[in-house]
Design a protein around this motif. Structure first.
Motif, PDB file in Angstrom:
ATOM      1  N   UNK A 195     -48.350  10.607  18.530  1.00 49.72           N
ATOM      2  CA  UNK A 195     -47.266  10.824  19.296  1.00 49.72           C
ATOM      3  C   UNK A 195     -47.293   9.978  20.532  1.00 49.72           C
ATOM      4  N   UNK A 196     -48.452   9.435  21.076  1.00 50.15           N
ATOM      5  CA  UNK A 196     -48.618   8.578  22.513  1.00 50.15           C
ATOM      6  C   UNK A 196     -48.606   6.961  21.766  1.00 50.15           C
ATOM      7  N   UNK A 197     -47.742   6.430  22.345  1.00 49.92           N
ATOM      8  CA  UNK A 197     -47.680   4.880  22.312  1.00 49.92           C
ATOM      9  C   UNK A 197     -47.836   4.336  23.585  1.00 49.92           C
ATOM     10  N   UNK A 198     -48.968   3.508  23.711  1.00 47.13           N
ATOM     11  CA  UNK A 198     -49.640   2.792  24.955  1.00 47.13           C
ATOM     12  C   UNK A 198     -48.683   1.662  25.108  1.00 47.13           C
ATOM     13  N   UNK A 199     -48.407   1.474  26.363  1.00 47.87           N
ATOM     14  CA  UNK A 199     -47.440   0.344  26.761  1.00 47.87           C
ATOM     15  C   UNK A 199     -48.557  -0.657  27.736  1.00 47.87           C
ATOM     16  N   UNK A 200     -48.409  -1.791  27.879  1.00 53.59           N
ATOM     17  CA  UNK A 200     -48.994  -2.543  28.751  1.00 53.59           C
ATOM     18  C   UNK A 200     -48.718  -2.407  30.399  1.00 53.59           C
ATOM     19  N   UNK A 201     -47.830  -1.394  30.706  1.00 52.46           N
ATOM     20  CA  UNK A 201     -47.283  -1.323  32.305  1.00 52.46           C
ATOM     21  C   UNK A 201     -48.432  -0.282  32.779  1.00 52.46           C
ATOM     22  N   UNK A 202     -49.217  -0.945  33.842  1.00 48.31           N
ATOM     23  CA  UNK A 202     -50.250  -0.278  34.573  1.00 48.31           C
ATOM     24  C   UNK A 202     -49.847  -0.414  36.048  1.00 48.31           C
ATOM     25  N   UNK A 203     -49.643   0.785  36.511  1.00 44.57           N
ATOM     26  CA  UNK A 203     -49.103   0.967  37.966  1.00 44.57           C
ATOM     27  C   UNK A 203     -50.293   1.328  39.050  1.00 44.57           C
ATOM     28  N   UNK A 204     -50.348   0.564  40.010  1.00 45.38           N
ATOM     29  CA  UNK A 204     -51.346   0.818  40.999  1.00 45.38           C
ATOM     30  C   UNK A 204     -51.111   1.962  41.829  1.00 45.38           C
ATOM     31  N   UNK A 205     -49.720   2.143  41.986  1.00 45.03           N
ATOM     32  CA  UNK A 205     -49.407   3.367  43.001  1.00 45.03           C
ATOM     33  C   UNK A 205     -48.773   4.459  42.189  1.00 45.03           C
ATOM     34  N   UNK A 215     -49.849  13.173  33.700  1.00 44.12           N
ATOM     35  CA  UNK A 215     -50.873  13.874  32.899  1.00 44.12           C
ATOM     36  C   UNK A 215     -52.197  13.263  33.107  1.00 44.12           C
ATOM     37  N   UNK A 216     -53.126  14.431  32.887  1.00 46.74           N
ATOM     38  CA  UNK A 216     -54.502  13.951  33.240  1.00 46.74           C
ATOM     39  C   UNK A 216     -54.941  13.347  31.617  1.00 46.74           C
ATOM     40  N   UNK A 217     -56.029  12.453  31.794  1.00 43.88           N
ATOM     41  CA  UNK A 217     -56.539  11.793  30.451  1.00 43.88           C
ATOM     42  C   UNK A 217     -57.096  12.870  29.848  1.00 43.88           C
ATOM     43  N   UNK A 218     -57.620  13.872  30.339  1.00 45.60           N
ATOM     44  CA  UNK A 218     -58.348  14.801  29.541  1.00 45.60           C
ATOM     45  C   UNK A 218     -57.583  15.570  28.682  1.00 45.60           C
ATOM     46  N   UNK A 219     -56.239  15.603  28.796  1.00 44.61           N
ATOM     47  CA  UNK A 219     -55.116  16.449  28.010  1.00 44.61           C
ATOM     48  C   UNK A 219     -54.897  15.747  26.577  1.00 44.61           C
ATOM     49  N   UNK A 220     -55.228  14.402  26.761  1.00 37.45           N
ATOM     50  CA  UNK A 220     -54.929  13.392  25.630  1.00 37.45           C
ATOM     51  C   UNK A 220     -55.944  13.820  24.374  1.00 37.45           C
ATOM     52  N   UNK A 221     -55.244  13.491  23.077  1.00 37.61           N
ATOM     53  CA  UNK A 221     -56.399  13.421  21.991  1.00 37.61           C
ATOM     54  C   UNK A 221     -57.400  12.301  22.106  1.00 37.61           C
ATOM     55  N   UNK A 222     -58.618  12.614  21.279  1.00 36.93           N
ATOM     56  CA  UNK A 222     -59.702  11.602  21.461  1.00 36.93           C
ATOM     57  C   UNK A 222     -59.447  10.288  20.951  1.00 36.93           C
ATOM     58  N   UNK A 223     -58.462  10.317  20.025  1.00 32.61           N
ATOM     59  CA  UNK A 223     -58.397   8.571  19.434  1.00 32.61           C
ATOM     60  C   UNK A 223     -57.469   8.080  20.674  1.00 32.61           C
ATOM     61  N   UNK A 263     -59.946   7.071  23.442  1.00 33.11           N
ATOM     62  CA  UNK A 263     -60.659   5.599  22.995  1.00 33.11           C
ATOM     63  C   UNK A 263     -59.794   4.382  23.352  1.00 33.11           C
ATOM     64  N   UNK A 264     -58.776   4.602  22.778  1.00 34.07           N
ATOM     65  CA  UNK A 264     -57.828   3.259  23.050  1.00 34.07           C
ATOM     66  C   UNK A 264     -57.504   3.009  24.551  1.00 34.07           C
ATOM     67  N   UNK A 265     -57.313   3.888  25.443  1.00 32.56           N
ATOM     68  CA  UNK A 265     -57.356   3.718  26.767  1.00 32.56           C
ATOM     69  C   UNK A 265     -58.433   2.868  27.381  1.00 32.56           C
ATOM     70  N   UNK A 266     -59.564   3.658  27.257  1.00 28.92           N
ATOM     71  CA  UNK A 266     -61.164   3.092  27.587  1.00 28.92           C
ATOM     72  C   UNK A 266     -61.290   1.813  26.992  1.00 28.92           C
ATOM     73  N   UNK A 267     -60.862   1.332  25.628  1.00 34.25           N
ATOM     74  CA  UNK A 267     -61.223   0.033  25.400  1.00 34.25           C
ATOM     75  C   UNK A 267     -60.192  -0.935  25.920  1.00 34.25           C
ATOM     76  N   UNK A 268     -58.957  -0.646  26.173  1.00 31.78           N
ATOM     77  CA  UNK A 268     -58.218  -1.594  26.722  1.00 31.78           C
ATOM     78  C   UNK A 268     -57.891  -1.878  27.979  1.00 31.78           C
ATOM     79  N   UNK A 269     -57.974  -0.588  28.725  1.00 36.52           N
ATOM     80  CA  UNK A 269     -57.570  -0.485  30.247  1.00 36.52           C
ATOM     81  C   UNK A 269     -58.883  -0.399  31.202  1.00 36.52           C
TER      82      UNK A 269
END
Length: 69
Positions: A33-43, A51-59, A62-68
């Motif tokens: 359901x969730x497709x990560x984009x390369x867009x990171x906003x500092x503001x 949404x909080x990272x805790x509400x996302x599925x485990x997979x 893991x992708x977010x912590x590996x790449x960002x």
């Protein structure tokens, strides 16, 4: 610009927000359901849904912590 609720921002708890594409036709607990984009906003986004990272599925977490983090 966020268009028709297709994108949300995920709070990384370090002052950064990742823009994530949402597919509404998928199951709520599905990682596809969730497709990560390369867009990171500092503001904090003004008009976006955050949404909080805790509400996302485990997979997706893991992708977010590996790449960002």
């Amino acid at each position: 610009m966020l268009k028709h609720g297709k994108y949300v921002y995920v709070d990384l708890n370090n002052g950064k927000y990742i823009k994530v594409r949402i597919l509404k036709s998928r199951d709520d607990n599905s990682a596809e359901k969730y497709i990560l984009t390369n867009y990171v906003n500092k503001n904090k986004p003004k008009n976006g849904i955050i949404i909080k990272m805790d509400s996302l599925p485990i997979e997706v977490k893991d992708k977010i912590t590996r790449f960002f983090l």
